[in-house]
Design an enzyme around this catalytic site. Structure first.
Site, short mmCIF file in Angstrom:
data_model
loop_
_atom_site.label_atom_id
_atom_site.label_comp_id
_atom_site.label_asym_id
_atom_site.label_seq_id
_atom_site.Cartn_x
_atom_site.Cartn_y
_atom_site.Cartn_z
N GLN A 126 0.44 -1.31 0.12
CA GLN A 126 0.09 0.27 -0.08
C GLN A 126 0.63 1.32 -0.04
O GLN A 126 1.61 1.70 1.15
CB GLN A 126 -1.16 0.24 1.31
N GLY A 127 0.49 2.09 -0.95
CA GLY A 127 1.55 3.22 -0.71
C GLY A 127 0.83 4.52 -0.79
O GLY A 127 0.24 5.49 -1.49
N SER A 129 0.27 6.23 3.02
CA SER A 129 0.18 7.29 4.23
C SER A 129 1.81 7.56 3.11
O SER A 129 2.57 7.70 3.13
CB SER A 129 0.79 6.89 5.38
N GLU A 244 -10.57 -6.12 4.61
CA GLU A 244 -10.12 -7.27 5.56
C GLU A 244 -11.55 -7.51 6.24
O GLU A 244 -11.26 -8.83 7.17
CB GLU A 244 -8.92 -7.02 5.87
N SER A 375 -4.51 5.12 14.51
CA SER A 375 -3.73 5.42 15.47
C SER A 375 -5.34 5.05 16.10
O SER A 375 -6.05 5.31 16.71
CB SER A 375 -3.40 6.91 15.43
N ASN A 376 -4.53 5.34 18.11
CA ASN A 376 -5.42 4.96 18.88
C ASN A 376 -6.28 6.46 18.87
O ASN A 376 -7.85 6.39 19.22
CB ASN A 376 -4.83 5.29 19.92
N GLU A 377 -5.70 7.04 18.38
CA GLU A 377 -6.76 8.77 18.86
C GLU A 377 -7.33 8.96 17.89
O GLU A 377 -8.15 9.15 18.35
CB GLU A 377 -5.05 10.06 18.84
#
Lengths: 393, 353
Positions: A126-127, A129, A244, A375-377
């Site tokens: 995957q490109g 980020s 997924e 992320s968790n945030e």
């Protein structure tokens, strides 16, 4: 819970198949300083899975083992975890992200060109980020400019899983810098052998090199490799990201559940008897076990809801956050139970998951789950704003 | 055996929520000049058939499993019900074993609403010549409890009529629950079981654990909801305080913990209803997960409400007191962990195939 008869039959079938087909000594062969062994072992495993139809149960009917229902796919993942089979690390993006994107959004020509290659072991990355576009993915800046029948791409991508072994890349580029950020993005398929691509592995805090960054310098990508329309790539990327369908967590939580005994092993490594365990440590083990079992039940229920089309907004974020916390606590407890022994460097096993009994490695590696895939945030934003309806900041 | 129709637990939940919404004024025990109408509420519960739900069909009960009780216990927790049902319903668990006549009689009384039970571990109470002597403290029971079910460590269980004992209701910090000091001075007791059976007494304890687990989950959900309302409406610096990430992320974490807690409670309920071999352990674990999460939520609710959350007038403390009391019922948390640790470790060792 009793199971539908056909699910039970599939479960038995997979359970019998695994021990006969798992690559022998895979943990030794996938050890951290043996990249060749890792690649070879993964390829051997993919070939076995494809042959048995267990690699592509989620693909359309005409493919090996394709057309399986979500509950059937869950059974396969559960059994792979239970049978301590190696994870599909090298091919997961190919089999899920790439294949589902192609099947749902790709042209007929793209499907015919790329899907058979995935079964033969093509590696996709995957490109998405970029250094400046992590949680705020839509702010990506890698630029693509049309030049005849090619896009010319310049920019930098990061956190591409196993990018240094990749044959193809799912690439998000900016084609309209003036549009609102989501509206100027296009989805391309990039051949990693194209001139102008420089891939550099990223060494993580564990010493492992699971991710890579990619520098793109005037990379020419044919327009025929565009998925969907120009500037409509954001929608395609959403398909990629949801490909997924929660199965990763099914597998990871099952592996965590199946690894609880490792805590006991950690605590008794120095020859201590389980009965001699410190009272506080025993209590911590009781607690983490309770949380892992609860999480396992939650994941099972979530997959039932998903299969019935009753998935609720935020379900995935709740599960991801819960797993992140519990996994970290599990790894930390194992490390503390093993004591100073956990601090002696030992070679790690690539693609073995988060529970390898190499406790310091597992503990550090568990941070990955807290950051990758939202992320968790970001997950807390989703839970609090979309599920709990708290006002946006 | 006659066919038993399974009652939809969600229908029971709706009925329970409606009734408790109508009848429970959760501040009543705290406000001057008011008190909870416990007798009226208990009567309504009997009328709704809740005490019959898990009575076997051959005793004219409804023959349901714990699955039917779970939503009721959860709603009781949400409402901060001043009536406690769990000890009486837990006593019915013994019917599935080898009940003595005294138990069958007690069960009929429970089902009819006349008998109400307090459950306690034997502790220092001595048993001699069919009588009980000793003192029990902090026993959770309804104000008009009629019977004591005393659980021995070795699978014995005795039933004693409380009218022959000294029972003193103590003021509790949590005014929705009444704790009792009970002094037994040669009070006549009968064996509840024809023969001692650890599985039977374990099931009574597990029933209490699970009931508390659902009470925790219900209270957690309700105080989270009320805290979210506050975060959405309370303004400081010209904006709703719920828009501050530092606060909304805390709320998200409490929601995650609530969902894990509910997952634990559902998992334990299924195991308990199915009579799974590890049901007692899983019930104790579910209680641990839910109580930790509930108390963290109830504590943080006080903080997230700021000054108003620290006042008697506001309802935050009702939940905080209930959460803390729930955590201390039937043994300290550490002791409860120690009790199940051997079973947990044994199960883990089995995983090492």
């Amino acid at each position: 819970m009793s199971e539908e008869p056909d699910l039970e039959a599939l479960r038995r079938e997979v359970r019998e198949w695994i021990p006969k087909n798992v690559p022998a000594n895979w943990r030794e062969r996938q050890a951290g300083d043996n990249i060749e062994g890792f690649l070879e072992c993964q390829r051997e495993w993919l070939a076995k899975l494809v042959e048995a139809g267990y690699a592509t149960p989620h693909w359309e009917h005409e493919w090996p083992g394709g057309g399986r229902s979500l509950p059937e796919q869950v059974v396969i993942f559960e059994e792979m975890a239970r049978g301590d089979a190696p994870r599909m690390s090298l091919f997961f993006v190919s089999l899920y992200h790439a294949a589902m994107t192609l099947q749902e959004c790709g042209s007929q020509a793209q499907k015919e060109k790329y899907l058979p290659g995935i079964l033969r072991g093509d590696v996709w990355v995957q490109g998405f980020s970029e250094p400046g576009a992590g949680s705020d993915l839509a702010s990506l800046k890698t630029r693509a400019v049309l030049d005849g029948d090619h896009y010319v791409v310049n920019g930098q991508k990061i956190w591409s899983t196993l990018g240094h072994f990749a044959d193809h890349c799912l690439l998000l580029v900016r084609t309209d810098p003036d549009a609102k950020k989501q509206a100027g993005i296009t989805f391309l398929l990039m051949d990693m052998k194209t001139p102008g691509i420089d891939v550099r592995p990223i060494k993580q805090i564990t010493g492992d090199e699971e991710f890579a960054e990619m520098f793109l310098d005037n990379v020419r990508i044919p327009v025929a490799n565009r998925v969907g329309e120009e500037n409509k790539g954001w929608g395609v990327a959403q398909v990629t990201l949801s490909s997924e369908r929660g199965l990763t967590l099914v597998e990871l939580v099952e592996r965590l559940y199946g690894s609880l005994w490792r805590l006991l092993e950690a605590a008794t490594k120095g020859g201590f008897a389980a009965e001699a365990l410190d009272v506080e440590d025993r209590r911590r083990i009781v607690d983490i076990t309770a949380r892992v079992e609860a999480l396992r039940a939650m994941v099972g229920e979530a997959m039932v809801r998903k299969a019935a089309g009753n998935e609720q907004l935020g379900d995935a974020s709740i599960l991801k956050l819960a797993y992140a916390r519990i996994l970290r606590d599990f790894c930390e407890l194992g490390m503390k139970l093993e004591g100073i022994g956990s601090q002696r460097f030992e070679n790690f096993v690539l693609g073995a998951g988060y529970e390898t009994s190499n406790w310091m490695f597992d503990f550090m590696n568990s941070y990955q789950w807290n950051i990758a895939g939202g992320s968790n945030e970001i997950q807390r934003n989703i839970v609090s704003e979309r599920m709990l309806e708290l006002p946006r900041g | 055996m006659m066919d038993i129709e399974t009652i939809d637990p969600e229908e029971l939940r709706d009925a329970a929520a409606r009734m408790l919404g109508d009848m429970v004024e959760r501040r009543a025990p705290y406000d001057p000049g008011k008190s909870a109408d416990r007798a009226g509420l208990y009567g309504a519960m009997v009328e709704q058939g809740w005490l019959l739900l898990t009575v076997p069909a051959e005793m004219d009960g409804l023959g349901q499993s714990f699955v039917a009780l779970a939503p009721i216990y959860e709603e009781l927790g949400k409402a901060i019900s001043p009536v406690v049902l769990a000890p009486s319903l837990a006593a019915l668990e013994l019917l599935a074993f080898n009940p003595g006549d005294a138990l069958t009689e007690l069960a009929a009384g429970i089902a009819g609403g006349e008998a109400r039970v307090a459950v306690a571990d034997q502790g220092s109470v001595s048993v001699a010549g069919g009588t009980l002597s000793g003192a029990l403290t902090g026993v959770l029971a309804d104000e008009s409890a009629t019977h004591l079910l005393l659980l021995g460590a070795d699978g014995q269980a005795w039933i004693a009529d409380l009218s022959a004992a000294s029972v003193i209701a103590q003021d509790s910090w949590d005014r929705s629950r009444i704790l009792h000091d009970i002094v037994l001075d040669g009070v006549a007791a009968q064996a509840a079981l024809a023969a001692p059976d650890q599985a039977a007494t374990g099931r009574v304890r597990a029933h209490c654990d699970l009931a508390i687990a659902w009470d925790n989950a219900g209270g957690h959900a309700r105080i989270l909801d009320e805290t979210l309302d506050y975060l959405r409406t309370r303004k400081q610096f010209d904006r709703a305080i719920g828009s501050f990430q530092a606060l909304k992320h805390r709320a998200a974490d409490h929601k995650v913990d609530l969902e894990v807690a509910r997952g634990a409670a559902r998992n334990a309920t299924r195991a308990f209803a199915a009579g799974a071999a590890d049901a007692v352990t899983v019930a104790a674990q579910a209680r641990l997960v839910t109580e930790t999460a509930y108390r963290a939520m109830a504590e943080d609710a006080v903080q997230l409400h700021g000054g108003i959350g620290f006042t008697w007038e506001h309802d935050c403390h009702l939940f905080l007191k209930r959460a803390i009391l729930n955590e201390l019922l039937y043994g300290r948390a550490g002791e409860r962990r120690d009790r199940i640790a051997p079973a947990v470790l044994a199960k883990m060792a089995q995983g090492r195939a």
